[in-house]
Design a protein around this motif. Sequence first.
Motif, PDB file in Angstrom:
ATOM      1  N   ASP A 222      28.805  31.109  40.969  1.00 33.47           N
ATOM      2  CA  ASP A 222      29.982  30.281  40.727  1.00 33.47           C
ATOM      3  C   ASP A 222      31.172  30.876  41.483  1.00 33.47           C
ATOM      4  N   PRO A 223      31.875  30.089  42.312  1.00 29.29           N
ATOM      5  CA  PRO A 223      32.981  30.636  43.104  1.00 29.29           C
ATOM      6  C   PRO A 223      34.190  31.043  42.277  1.00 29.29           C
ATOM      7  N   ARG A 224      34.200  30.698  40.991  1.00 27.59           N
ATOM      8  CA  ARG A 224      35.350  31.052  40.157  1.00 27.59           C
ATOM      9  C   ARG A 224      35.312  32.502  39.666  1.00 27.59           C
ATOM     10  N   TRP A 225      34.219  33.204  39.885  1.00 27.89           N
ATOM     11  CA  TRP A 225      34.198  34.618  39.512  1.00 27.89           C
ATOM     12  C   TRP A 225      35.277  35.373  40.275  1.00 27.89           C
ATOM     13  N   THR A 226      36.014  36.233  39.582  1.00 30.79           N
ATOM     14  CA  THR A 226      37.116  36.993  40.172  1.00 30.79           C
ATOM     15  C   THR A 226      36.891  38.477  39.923  1.00 30.79           C
ATOM     16  N   GLU A 227      36.975  39.276  40.974  1.00 25.58           N
ATOM     17  CA  GLU A 227      36.784  40.718  40.809  1.00 25.58           C
ATOM     18  C   GLU A 227      38.065  41.366  40.304  1.00 25.58           C
ATOM     19  N   VAL A 228      37.914  42.283  39.377  1.00 23.70           N
ATOM     20  CA  VAL A 228      39.036  43.035  38.823  1.00 23.70           C
ATOM     21  C   VAL A 228      39.239  44.287  39.671  1.00 23.70           C
ATOM     22  N   PRO A 229      40.459  44.552  40.144  1.00 23.01           N
ATOM     23  CA  PRO A 229      40.679  45.759  40.947  1.00 23.01           C
ATOM     24  C   PRO A 229      40.379  47.033  40.151  1.00 23.01           C
ATOM     25  N   ASP A 230      39.978  48.078  40.866  1.00 24.62           N
ATOM     26  CA  ASP A 230      39.735  49.357  40.217  1.00 24.62           C
ATOM     27  C   ASP A 230      41.029  49.860  39.582  1.00 24.62           C
ATOM     28  N   HIS A 231      40.885  50.647  38.509  1.00 26.38           N
ATOM     29  CA  HIS A 231      42.013  51.196  37.756  1.00 26.38           C
ATOM     30  C   HIS A 231      42.884  50.072  37.179  1.00 26.38           C
ATOM     31  N   THR A 232      42.214  49.121  36.517  1.00 25.68           N
ATOM     32  CA  THR A 232      42.903  47.965  35.936  1.00 25.68           C
ATOM     33  C   THR A 232      42.418  47.743  34.507  1.00 25.68           C
ATOM     34  N   LEU A 233      43.355  47.360  33.654  1.00 27.07           N
ATOM     35  CA  LEU A 233      43.070  46.966  32.278  1.00 27.07           C
ATOM     36  C   LEU A 233      43.062  45.446  32.201  1.00 27.07           C
ATOM     37  N   LEU A 234      42.016  44.875  31.618  1.00 26.67           N
ATOM     38  CA  LEU A 234      41.896  43.430  31.439  1.00 26.67           C
ATOM     39  C   LEU A 234      41.962  43.105  29.950  1.00 26.67           C
ATOM     40  N   THR A 235      42.739  42.074  29.614  1.00 27.05           N
ATOM     41  CA  THR A 235      42.770  41.532  28.257  1.00 27.05           C
ATOM     42  C   THR A 235      42.527  40.032  28.359  1.00 27.05           C
ATOM     43  N   ALA A 236      41.578  39.511  27.580  1.00 25.96           N
ATOM     44  CA  ALA A 236      41.192  38.108  27.729  1.00 25.96           C
ATOM     45  C   ALA A 236      40.969  37.459  26.369  1.00 25.96           C
ATOM     46  N   THR A 237      41.354  36.183  26.294  1.00 26.00           N
ATOM     47  CA  THR A 237      40.981  35.303  25.200  1.00 26.00           C
ATOM     48  C   THR A 237      40.350  34.069  25.827  1.00 26.00           C
ATOM     49  N   ARG A 238      40.029  33.089  24.994  1.00 29.46           N
ATOM     50  CA  ARG A 238      39.462  31.859  25.539  1.00 29.46           C
ATOM     51  C   ARG A 238      40.467  31.096  26.400  1.00 29.46           C
ATOM     52  N   THR A 239      41.748  31.411  26.281  1.00 27.85           N
ATOM     53  CA  THR A 239      42.777  30.644  26.980  1.00 27.85           C
ATOM     54  C   THR A 239      43.503  31.416  28.075  1.00 27.85           C
ATOM     55  N   ASP A 240      43.338  32.733  28.137  1.00 28.17           N
ATOM     56  CA  ASP A 240      44.177  33.495  29.059  1.00 28.17           C
ATOM     57  C   ASP A 240      43.494  34.796  29.457  1.00 28.17           C
ATOM     58  N   VAL A 241      43.766  35.260  30.687  1.00 23.90           N
ATOM     59  CA  VAL A 241      43.307  36.552  31.177  1.00 23.90           C
ATOM     60  C   VAL A 241      44.508  37.282  31.756  1.00 23.90           C
ATOM     61  N   LEU A 242      44.735  38.513  31.299  1.00 22.78           N
ATOM     62  CA  LEU A 242      45.860  39.325  31.759  1.00 22.78           C
ATOM     63  C   LEU A 242      45.325  40.603  32.384  1.00 22.78           C
ATOM     64  N   LEU A 243      45.803  40.949  33.581  1.00 19.61           N
ATOM     65  CA  LEU A 243      45.426  42.177  34.269  1.00 19.61           C
ATOM     66  C   LEU A 243      46.637  43.093  34.365  1.00 19.61           C
ATOM     67  N   THR A 244      46.441  44.381  34.031  1.00 21.28           N
ATOM     68  CA  THR A 244      47.508  45.367  34.066  1.00 21.28           C
ATOM     69  C   THR A 244      46.987  46.618  34.754  1.00 21.28           C
ATOM     70  N   ALA A 245      47.766  47.153  35.692  1.00 23.88           N
ATOM     71  CA  ALA A 245      47.353  48.355  36.403  1.00 23.88           C
ATOM     72  C   ALA A 245      47.346  49.551  35.459  1.00 23.88           C
ATOM     73  N   LEU A 246      46.318  50.403  35.613  1.00 25.07           N
ATOM     74  CA  LEU A 246      46.238  51.658  34.893  1.00 25.07           C
ATOM     75  C   LEU A 246      46.661  52.789  35.810  1.00 25.07           C
ATOM     76  N   LYS A 247      47.395  53.746  35.260  1.00 19.64           N
ATOM     77  CA  LYS A 247      47.823  54.860  36.095  1.00 19.64           C
ATOM     78  C   LYS A 247      46.665  55.804  36.330  1.00 19.64           C
ATOM     79  N   GLU A 248      46.695  56.483  37.447  1.00 21.18           N
ATOM     80  CA  GLU A 248      45.691  57.492  37.773  1.00 21.18           C
ATOM     81  C   GLU A 248      45.904  58.704  36.888  1.00 21.18           C
ATOM     82  N   ALA A 249      44.864  59.108  36.149  1.00 21.89           N
ATOM     83  CA  ALA A 249      44.976  60.272  35.279  1.00 21.89           C
ATOM     84  C   ALA A 249      45.030  61.534  36.130  1.00 21.89           C
ATOM     85  N   SER A 250      45.743  62.517  35.640  1.00 21.58           N
ATOM     86  CA  SER A 250      45.827  63.794  36.342  1.00 21.58           C
ATOM     87  C   SER A 250      45.393  64.906  35.406  1.00 21.58           C
ATOM     88  N   ALA A 251      44.618  65.843  35.931  1.00 25.45           N
ATOM     89  CA  ALA A 251      44.114  66.936  35.086  1.00 25.45           C
ATOM     90  C   ALA A 251      45.237  67.889  34.720  1.00 25.45           C
TER      91      ALA A 251
END
Length: 251
Positions: A222-251
């Motif tokens: 299905d062409p509607r599949w969308t890849e999520v970028p690396d280091h990203t947080l996804l939150t989804a319901t039946r009506t909405d998808v939200l993508l938020t960048a995650l910071k790079e962790a440092s030791a």
Amino acid sequence: MCRHLAYLGPAAPIGEVVIAPPHGLFTQSWAPRRQAHGTVNADGFGVGWYAPGDPVPARYRRAGPIWGDLSFADLARVVRTGALMAAVRDATEASADGEAGASPFASGAWLFSHNGAIRDWPHSLADVAASLPPADLLGLEARCDSALVWALVLHRLRQDHEPPEALAEAVDTLGAAAPGSRLNLLLMDGETIAATAWGDTLWYLADPGRCVVVASEPYDDDPRWTEVPDHTLLTATRTDVLLTALKEASA
């Protein structure tokens, strides 16, 4: 590594989501198309699903490969649900955990899966484990890295952190303690999906107002599949998808 998915949508037989798609999780257990680490996911599998009017999900997990379980094929044909999580497992290390080490893990209304591996397990997370309440450690279902990751997320949920916050904080802690770990996490409560892309692939398919699927890789073309970028947080319901960048962790 593993492959996993979560589905929210109209009630459908489990098999329509997990088995029937041409490149579905069933096929991904031996022929994943986008798995960068490992090639066969035969160290167990699991499905968790929600029944109408019951906030606590049911689970079916086994230690062997999904293709070898004829009972699951029958169950998947007749059990219908509008919310499910499923995973096929390629264990980080061989262990005696059996089905207890297979996702999804569960507590109350929550289902959880970890697609990835903790670098230098278990030594790298000794301090993280020591920071958890002893009861949380004694309550671990298994001795694998994913079970400890789940304990860390669940500890935050029990402190009333919102699901996206719980995942983001866990990834930050784990990434700092064990740099180079792969931390694709998946969490749902029957109404909302939260997930992280951290070191491996994550995709979503959304039909707003009807359904959403979040998965390690597309189960069809299905062409509607969308890849999520690396280091990203996804939150989804039946009506909405939200993508938020995650910071790079440092030791």
